[in-house]
Scaffold this active site. Structure first.
Site, PDB file in Angstrom:
ATOM      1  N   ASN A  77       0.718  -1.007   0.152  1.00 23.38           N
ATOM      2  CA  ASN A  77       0.421  -0.106  -0.132  1.00 23.38           C
ATOM      3  C   ASN A  77       0.721   1.479   0.130  1.00 23.38           C
ATOM      4  O   ASN A  77       0.214   2.664  -0.403  1.00 23.38           O
ATOM      5  CB  ASN A  77      -0.899   0.135   1.440  1.00 23.38           C
ATOM      6  N   TYR A 153       3.252  10.230 -10.335  1.00 22.73           N
ATOM      7  CA  TYR A 153       2.380   9.149  -9.975  1.00 22.73           C
ATOM      8  C   TYR A 153       1.305   8.331 -10.455  1.00 22.73           C
ATOM      9  O   TYR A 153       1.428   7.253 -10.687  1.00 22.73           O
ATOM     10  CB  TYR A 153       1.479  10.155  -9.065  1.00 22.73           C
ATOM     11  N   LYS A 157       1.736   4.166 -11.106  1.00 25.43           N
ATOM     12  CA  LYS A 157       0.542   3.496 -11.153  1.00 25.43           C
ATOM     13  C   LYS A 157       0.089   2.367 -12.337  1.00 25.43           C
ATOM     14  O   LYS A 157      -0.258   1.323 -12.530  1.00 25.43           O
ATOM     15  CB  LYS A 157      -0.544   3.903 -11.203  1.00 25.43           C
TER      16      LYS A 157
END
Length: 229
Positions: A77, A153, A157
């Site tokens: 996470n 980011y 991802k």
């Protein structure tokens, strides 16, 4: 008893995932660089881990081996956002810093914890990814993802979702999936997301509690399995 290790679990999505899984009967080990206060609130054990530090990751796995002896669910996470907006000044070091946490950190942690996962009767890895890494979502004007410029980011991802599918193919003895929390109000976005942190953890918790017999290599949000493109 299901033993679950969660990185970045001292706040936000990680903390809420830990809280919900404790309520579901899991023995949660809270992984974070600084997690003493959060662990005390949850009544769980804290293991220090910095996913950008190979020695720290190996030490965390050794600690869990000594105390719990097995990991049934690993939830990768830990994540950072990085620079947002106009990418004209984006530097290689800034991009590498985000990738080091969001992508390479997952590789470090997964590799270190694989021996513990393989002691489980039903080993599970959940990578917390995002539709921010989806071409379809970021090009759909009806979705919030289309209005955000976060080059580091989003790239991390997209890579993490693909990494998940490759691990699922390469490690058929472990169920490995990616979760998209959706646009959730957390520190990562200045609490601007419309979803609550509980709603944002629905997909993660579902994957952590679904039990044997489900598929690997999936990308899942709180409404179910989604296509990635």
């Amino acid at each position: 008893m299901t033993i679950t290790f969660i990185t970045g679990a001292n706040k936000g999505l990680g903390y809420e995932t830990a809280r919900r899984l404790v309520d579901a009967g899991h023995t949660v080990v809270l992984g974070a660089r600084d997690g003493a206060v959060a662990a005390d609130k949850l009544g769980v054990r804290w293991v220090r881990i910095d996913v950008t530090d190979e020695a720290s990751v190996r030490a965390a796995a050794a600690d869990v081996e000594q105390h719990e002896g097995v990991v049934d669910v690993l939830i990768n996470n830990a994540g950072v956002h990085g620079p947002m907006g106009d990418p004209s000044g984006l530097t290689g070091d800034e991009l590498l810093g985000v990738l080091d946490v969001n992508l390479v950190g997952v590789v470090r942690t997964t590799t270190a914890f694989l021996p513990l996962l393989r002691r489980s009767a039903d080993p599970v890895i959940i990578n917390v990814s995002s539709a921010m890494g989806s071409l379809a979502a970021t090009h759909d004007p009806a979705r919030a993802e289309s209005g955000v410029v976060a080059p580091a980011y989003t790239s991390s991802k997209a890579a993490l979702t693909m990494l998940t599918t490759q691990y699922a193919k390469g490690l058929p003895d472990i169920r490995i999936n990616a979760a998209d929390p959706g646009y959730t109000a957390t520190d990562l976005n200045g609490h601007s997301g419309p979803q609550t942190v509980t709603e944002g953890t629905d997909a993660i918790v579902a994957l952590a509690t679904e039990g044997p017999g489900h598929g690997s290599g999936r990308f899942v949000d709180r409404h179910g399995e989604i296509a990635w493109s």
